[in-house]
Design an enzyme around this catalytic site. Structure first.
Site, PDB file in Angstrom:
ATOM      1  N   HIS A 154       0.743  -1.096   0.094  1.00 38.38           N
ATOM      2  CA  HIS A 154       0.117  -0.053  -0.031  1.00 38.38           C
ATOM      3  C   HIS A 154       0.916   1.235   0.020  1.00 38.38           C
ATOM      4  O   HIS A 154       0.328   2.304  -0.275  1.00 38.38           O
ATOM      5  CB  HIS A 154      -0.855   0.057   1.161  1.00 38.38           C
ATOM      6  CG  HIS A 154      -2.154  -1.112   1.091  1.00 38.38           C
ATOM      7  ND1 HIS A 154      -3.419  -0.582   0.842  1.00 38.38           N
ATOM      8  CD2 HIS A 154      -2.071  -2.396   1.259  1.00 38.38           C
ATOM      9  CE1 HIS A 154      -4.265  -1.579   0.884  1.00 38.38           C
ATOM     10  NE2 HIS A 154      -3.191  -2.627   0.903  1.00 38.38           N
ATOM     11  N   ASP A 363       3.478   9.397  -0.737  1.00 38.63           N
ATOM     12  CA  ASP A 363       2.298   8.522  -0.319  1.00 38.63           C
ATOM     13  C   ASP A 363       2.205   7.418  -1.236  1.00 38.63           C
ATOM     14  O   ASP A 363       2.145   7.818  -2.330  1.00 38.63           O
ATOM     15  CB  ASP A 363       1.200   9.440  -0.244  1.00 38.63           C
ATOM     16  CG  ASP A 363       0.105   9.035   0.953  1.00 38.63           C
ATOM     17  OD1 ASP A 363       0.040   7.818   1.188  1.00 38.63           O
ATOM     18  OD2 ASP A 363      -0.512   9.991   1.263  1.00 38.63           O
TER      19      ASP A 363
HETATM   20  O1  F6P Z   1      -1.789   2.544   4.216  1.00 38.35           O
HETATM   21  C1  F6P Z   1      -0.444   2.185   5.004  1.00 38.35           C
HETATM   22  C2  F6P Z   1      -1.063   2.107   6.403  1.00 38.35           C
HETATM   23  O2  F6P Z   1       0.345   1.598   7.064  1.00 38.35           O
HETATM   24  C3  F6P Z   1      -1.773   0.845   6.562  1.00 38.35           C
HETATM   25  O3  F6P Z   1      -1.002  -0.589   6.557  1.00 38.35           O
HETATM   26  C4  F6P Z   1      -2.628   1.136   7.728  1.00 38.35           C
HETATM   27  O4  F6P Z   1      -3.567   0.321   8.151  1.00 38.35           O
HETATM   28  C5  F6P Z   1      -2.845   2.359   7.913  1.00 38.35           C
HETATM   29  O5  F6P Z   1      -1.481   3.045   7.031  1.00 38.35           O
HETATM   30  C6  F6P Z   1      -2.854   3.095   9.125  1.00 38.35           C
HETATM   31  O6  F6P Z   1      -1.849   2.973   9.987  1.00 38.35           O
HETATM   32  P1  F6P Z   1      -1.820   2.307  11.332  1.00 38.35           P
HETATM   33  O7  F6P Z   1      -2.395   0.833  10.987  1.00 38.35           O
HETATM   34  O8  F6P Z   1      -0.509   1.967  11.868  1.00 38.35           O
HETATM   35  O9  F6P Z   1      -2.554   2.873  12.126  1.00 38.35           O
END
Ligand code: F6P
Length: 454
Positions: A154, A363
């Site tokens: 992602h 991003d």
């Molecule tokens: O999109 C990148 C990402 O790291 C996802 O894997 C994740 O769900 C999101 O950002 C939010 O981050 P976190 O899960 O660390 O709160």
């Protein structure tokens, strides 16, 4: 038909708030076909990792695993978010090289694999997500799993020499090359991965998207830009303007235009630069002073990590500084909010906003940019100001594209957004909206799964 099994660190278990584009996008994909969603429960077990929780809702079974404090700190806050996250976002200056956290990353991945393997059937399609779980395929194969295994990254794929600076890069690559298909957000990410394979991975690029490791294993890789449920967001936003919270925001603006930013509080999102650019705009365009209010919604994220705490302090200072310098008794230029809002309210806020400010330093995609576009009123759409370093800029090139570090450039884009005639706003919006109607979340899911089934 075979089941879809989604594996991701963050799981949107019903009834639990979850920030981040990944959870929202996967929820939509799984709802369409049903299956199993496996990952971390979001809970810390005081004793040890491994306790499983199960919830059935509609056609989705959620199986999640608790983590011990130590595993959470070393795997999630540690290797995933203090080593891989900055590296993958081109921030070598912030990378932590601790070997202890890498051991935890391996350990937690192995435990996930051990718990997941018995739940799998041979004809399942297993789709693993993001940088937390790169080693999963290799570990599952070692446990005898024969299902098809796909991986989607992602976040950005950095340039190959950055990746190669990581002491564990070869093992990570070995993990990645155990999947049948590896997906990236954009062609650029895919190209950087192919460069890595050639230059540092000791592998070969047989043809675009077909790779061979030095052990002779073939895998496929492709670009699959993630998207949103465009039609749903458009209708949700249209209805949301009647919600009390959205109406209150509208009234509070007293007829002034709104610029909105919605991001997890993360250094990759370029928030200090965005605040400074807004301050620069107020200085350079005095004619717009008092006419545009900037609302930044930034729910706290990864608050245990030092860099995130520092960022929070910096933003509080900056917001205070800009408001101190420019506020009037009846106008506060920056409204800075650290809490999260229901997704429906956010789409209503987007629809009210004359400007969507999405200016990450890096991003993978950025779904806020896509949601902002989908939420607009076709008769009077707002203007998206978008960082060219977000994956979304490849598709949304009818936005005002900016370099987020270039404060004058961003402030010029804000002024252009304020002054843009309705005709031009409509044209730009239509171009982007047509694309989002075709490339929506269903198209993303179908394209990836079709490639994985091939
Ligand atoms: O999109 C990148 C990402 O790291 C996802 O894997 C994740 O769900 C999101 O950002 C939010 O981050 P976190 O899960 O660390 O709160």
């Amino acid at each position: 038909m075979s089941r879809l099994v989604v594996v991701s660190n963050r799981v949107a278990v019903p009834g639990q708030a979850s920030a981040g584009g990944l959870a929202v996008a996967l929820q939509a994909a799984l709802e369409e076909i049903g299956g199993l969603w496996f990952g971390w429960s979001g809970r810390i077990d005081p004793d040890e990792s491994g306790r499983l929780n199960e919830v059935d809702a509609g056609n989705i079974r959620y199986v999640t695993m608790d983590l011990s404090r130590r595993d959470h700190d070393d795997y999630y806050s540690g290797f995933a978010n203090r080593t891989l996250w900055p590296l993958l976002h081109f921030r070598m200056d912030l990378v932590d090289y601790s070997r202890a956290t890498y051991a935890a990353y391996r350990r937690v991945n192995a435990l996930f694999a051990e718990k997941l393997a018995p739940l799998l059937r041979e004809d399942d399609i297993v789709w693993v997500h993001d940088y937390h779980l790169i080693p999963m395929a290799k570990l599952l194969r070692e446990l005898g799993v024969r299902a098809r295994l796909g991986f989607f990254l992602h976040v950005p794929m950095p340039s190959s020499d950055l990746l190669a600076a990581l002491p564990q890069h070869e093992r990570l690559f070995e993990g990645l090359s155990s999947y049948d298909l590896v997906g990236f957000q954009t062609e650029r990410d895919l190209e950087r991965f192919q460069d890595y394979v050639r230059l540092f991975g000791r592998g070969r690029v047989i043809s675009h998207g077909v790779l061979e490791t030095h052990r002779g294993r073939r895998l496929r890789a492709g670009a699959f830009p993630i998207s949103i449920d465009t039609a749903h967001i458009a209708s949700q936003a249209a209805a949301a303007v009647n919600r009390p919270g959205v109406k209150r925001l509208d009234r509070s603006l007293s007829g002034r235009a709104l610029a909105i930013g919605v991001d997890r509080l993360d250094y990759s999102k370029g928030l200090p630069e965005r605040f400074r650019a807004f301050g620069r705009f107020l200085k350079r365009y005095p004619e717009h002073r008092g006419k545009l209010t900037f609302l930044q919604i930034a729910p706290v994220s990864r608050g245990e990590v030092l860099e995130y705490q520092n960022l929070r302090n910096e933003l509080e200072q900056l917001a205070g500084h800009i408001n101190g310098a420019h506020a009037e008794p009846d106008w506060t230029p920056v409204r800075y909010v650290n809490r999260n809002y229901p997704h429906t309210s956010l789409t209503g806020f987007y629809r009210l906003a004359r400007v969507g400010l999405v200016t990450p330093l890096r991003d993978g995609m950025n779904l806020v940019a896509k949601e902002y576009v989908a939420a607009q009123d076709a008769e009077n759409p707002g203007v998206l100001v978008l960082s060219s370093f977000a994956g979304a800029a490849r598709e949304l090139d009818a936005a005002l594209l900016v370099n987020p570090y270039d404060l004058d450039g961003v402030s010029d884009a804000l002024a252009a957004a304020m002054e843009m005639p309705l005709e031009e706003r409509r044209e730009r919006w239509q171009t982007m909206m047509e694309l989002l109607r075709v490339n929506d979340i269903t198209a993303w899911r179908k394209k990836f799964l079709a490639a994985l089934r091939e």
